[in-house]
Write a protein that holds these residues in place. Structure first.
Motif, mmCIF file in Angstrom:
data_model
loop_
_atom_site.group_PDB
_atom_site.id
_atom_site.type_symbol
_atom_site.label_atom_id
_atom_site.label_comp_id
_atom_site.label_asym_id
_atom_site.label_seq_id
_atom_site.Cartn_x
_atom_site.Cartn_y
_atom_site.Cartn_z
ATOM 1 N N GLY A 1 0.851 -1.181 0.000
ATOM 2 C CA GLY A 1 0.000 0.000 0.000
ATOM 3 C C GLY A 1 0.886 1.231 0.000
ATOM 4 N N VAL A 2 0.337 2.361 0.412
ATOM 5 C CA VAL A 2 1.115 3.595 0.446
ATOM 6 C C VAL A 2 1.824 3.658 1.793
ATOM 7 C CG1 VAL A 2 1.041 6.098 0.201
ATOM 8 C CG2 VAL A 2 -0.635 4.681 -1.013
ATOM 9 N N MET A 3 3.124 3.924 1.772
ATOM 10 C CA MET A 3 3.921 3.891 2.995
ATOM 11 C C MET A 3 4.163 5.306 3.533
ATOM 12 S SD MET A 3 4.451 0.598 3.200
ATOM 13 C CE MET A 3 5.871 0.240 4.245
ATOM 14 N N SER A 4 4.470 5.394 4.835
ATOM 15 C CA SER A 4 4.712 6.696 5.480
ATOM 16 C C SER A 4 6.028 7.329 5.023
ATOM 17 C CB SER A 4 4.703 6.534 6.999
ATOM 18 O OG SER A 4 5.695 5.603 7.390
ATOM 19 N N ALA B 1 -3.368 13.936 16.859
ATOM 20 C CA ALA B 1 -2.021 13.567 17.301
ATOM 21 C C ALA B 1 -1.116 13.210 16.119
ATOM 22 C CB ALA B 1 -2.105 12.390 18.260
ATOM 23 N N HIS B 2 -1.714 12.882 14.967
ATOM 24 C CA HIS B 2 -0.918 12.513 13.791
ATOM 25 C C HIS B 2 -1.326 13.377 12.596
ATOM 26 C CE1 HIS B 2 -0.567 9.010 16.408
ATOM 27 N NE2 HIS B 2 0.557 8.725 15.786
ATOM 28 N N PRO B 3 -0.963 14.685 12.641
ATOM 29 C CA PRO B 3 -1.398 15.581 11.561
ATOM 30 C C PRO B 3 -0.723 15.267 10.226
ATOM 31 C CG PRO B 3 0.144 16.721 13.007
ATOM 32 C CD PRO B 3 -0.149 15.396 13.653
ATOM 33 N N VAL B 4 0.460 14.650 10.300
ATOM 34 C CA VAL B 4 1.217 14.348 9.085
ATOM 35 C C VAL B 4 1.103 12.865 8.791
ATOM 36 C CG1 VAL B 4 3.558 14.267 8.110
ATOM 37 C CG2 VAL B 4 2.800 16.268 9.417
ATOM 38 N N LYS B 5 0.844 12.523 7.523
ATOM 39 C CA LYS B 5 0.691 11.103 7.150
ATOM 40 C C LYS B 5 1.992 10.505 6.622
ATOM 41 C CE LYS B 5 -3.940 10.575 7.436
ATOM 42 N NZ LYS B 5 -4.843 10.548 6.302
ATOM 43 N N ALA B 6 2.759 11.320 5.879
ATOM 44 C CA ALA B 6 3.922 10.747 5.202
ATOM 45 C C ALA B 6 4.967 11.810 4.942
ATOM 46 C CB ALA B 6 3.492 10.114 3.873
ATOM 47 N N VAL B 7 6.201 11.341 4.775
ATOM 48 C CA VAL B 7 7.284 12.233 4.360
ATOM 49 C C VAL B 7 7.875 11.634 3.086
ATOM 50 C CG1 VAL B 7 8.797 11.077 6.027
ATOM 51 C CG2 VAL B 7 9.541 13.175 4.974
#
Length: 471
Positions: free
Chosen positions: A237-240, A310-316
């Motif tokens: 799937g899509v990874m962080s 608590a997790h505003p960012v999904k991925a970098v």
């Protein structure tokens, strides 16, 4: 939940040889046996698209021997796969593969005679990859007891404009697709569509841009009102983050259409950046699934993002091989037409800008582009703007972006990112935040990109199991 119609897309690694194709066909057949109608959309075998581009360029350069060697190797590879899938030497699939290679050889010879590779002939040649893999998938499905019929993108009803190499579907495509594929589905036949390609109103073959098979699948999904579109990949799937760089990168359970487009744009090789656009209008979800672990739910892409404060960012994610082009001089600022002429010069060359920033005191404009486009960008700017401006390139840069809908309106996200970078002594060359507030991107030294990615991933605790968002 039970589905009645799924569109399944299989990428190049899931089509690379007879074993992979048989496995992919098995994944589609599994749903067909459960009573689900399935449309299969296939990519070229892994590496074939690049091979076709290489041989087209060899022919253009006058090296017909190299081009013919490449065609012979490709022909052997497709014949071997057909045999391994159980096709007899005189079977329709093998005959078709032989004829397609003969047509390809003629097209390439035409390029060699003219020493000219137009965007139109490049599309014709590069689309052979999918045209050759579709009969193989049809064969594998038939061997697995599923009635199948394969078609080119154009035969399936994908009508596009004449923008070769990057074509867009025309209005009316949806009706054509539902006419042509609806009949097959009603008769209990599984259509296998060659992805990445369509045809224009003159019947010439067009391609939808790199990664365009995802786009084909979502165009078809929208036209047929599918329950979901499944993109089968060789990842979970899509990874962080890129798992080759960040050991504790995790699968992201839910992404919004907007988040996935930002990720695709900023270098995550997940999907074609436009792939979700056909689905947005109809709200059809897209699922990115792992062919190696078909029972794993993968990543669901839908209207609402899900997630929590608590997790505003999904991925970098990171784009490597970037150059910053700086335009300096007293005449840059306060003169809107100078800035306009910069952008016009870049638009004429069809160059993608990754980031733009402007500073008032230094009177300069900085543009981040792929280093592969830097030479063209410099030339275009030098032609397009007046002589008293300084234009210089800084190569060896990378763009690092954090993406997540949860950043909107939440304080301290940028501070946490910059803190993590400062902690690793990473020098920030340029900053930009999208007005949609779905991403913040920074340009940094290319040599520091891996440690920067790991630091930012850790700062947002992306490796931890996030609490699952209630649907």
């Amino acid at each position: 939940m039970a589905h009645s119609l799924l569109v399944m897309k299989f990428g190049g690694t899931n089509m690379q040889d007879a074993r992979a194709i048989r496995h992919s066909a098995g994944l589609a057949a599994r749903s067909v046996r459960e009573g689900v109608k399935v449309v299969v959309v296939v990519s070229a075998m892994a590496g074939v698209t690049n091979g076709l581009l290489r041989l087209a360029e060899a022919a253009q350069g006058g090296d017909i021997a190299a081009a013919n060697d490449e065609i012979a190797a490709m022909r052997t590879r497709h014949f071997t796969a057909a045999q391994d899938l159980g096709a007899a030497p005189d079977s329709p699939a093998v005959r078709e593969i032989r004829e397609l290679h003969e047509t390809l050889r003629q097209a390439v010879y035409g390029v060699y005679l003219l020493r000219e590779l137009t965007p139109r002939s490049r599309d014709l040649i590069v689309a052979f990859g999918e045209r050759l893999s579709a009969p193989l998938m049809g064969l594998a499905l038939e061997q697995g007891g599923v009635r199948a019929h394969h078609l080119t993108g154009g035969q399936a009803g994908i009508m596009t404009d004449a923008h070769f190499g990057n074509a867009r579907p025309l209005p009316g495509t949806g009706e054509r697709i539902s006419d042509r594929l609806g009949g097959l589905l009603a008769a209990g036949i599984t259509p296998v569509v060659a992805g990445f390609m369509g045809e224009n109103e003159d019947g010439a073959i067009t391609t939808l841009g790199r990664g365009g098979t995802d786009f084909s699948a979502t165009i078809i999904g929208q036209a047929l009102g599918a329950d979901e579109v499944w993109a089968w990949k060789d990842v979970d799937g899509v990874m962080s983050a890129d798992p080759r760089v960040v050991e504790d990168a995790r699968n992201i359970e839910v992404l919004s259409y907007g988040e996935v487009m930002e990720l695709a744009y900023f270098g995550a090789k997940v999907l074609h950046p436009l792939a979700v656009t056909p689905l947005q209008e109809s709200g059809i979800p897209l699922r990115v699934k792992s062919a190696a672990d078909p029972d794993f739910p993968g990543t669901l892409v839908r209207e609402q993002a899900g997630g929590d404060a608590a997790h505003p960012v999904k991925a970098v994610t990171a784009i490597r091989g970037v150059s910053i082009i700086s335009v300096t001089g007293a005449g840059v600022l306060g003169v809107p037409d100078v800035v306009a002429s910069l952008f016009a010069a870049i638009a004429r060359e069809n160059i993608t800008l990754l980031m733009v920033s402007q500073s008032s005191s230094m009177s300069n404009v900085s543009l981040a582009v792929q280093s592969a486009d830097a030479r063209r960008t410099l030339a275009a700017l030098r032609r397009g703007v007046s002589g008293e401006l300084g234009i210089e390139e800084q190569p060896g840069v990378a763009v690092l972006a954090i993406v997540g809908a949860g950043m909107r309106g939440q304080k301290g996200v940028a501070a946490r990112m910059f803190g993590a970078l400062a902690g690793e002594d990473v020098n920030i060359l340029m900053i930009s935040q999208g007005s949609s507030e779905l991403n913040i991107s920074v340009a940094i030294e290319g040599a520091q990109v891996d440690q920067a990615t790991r630091a930012v991933h850790a700062a947002f605790r992306l490796g931890e199991t996030a609490p699952t968002a209630a649907d």
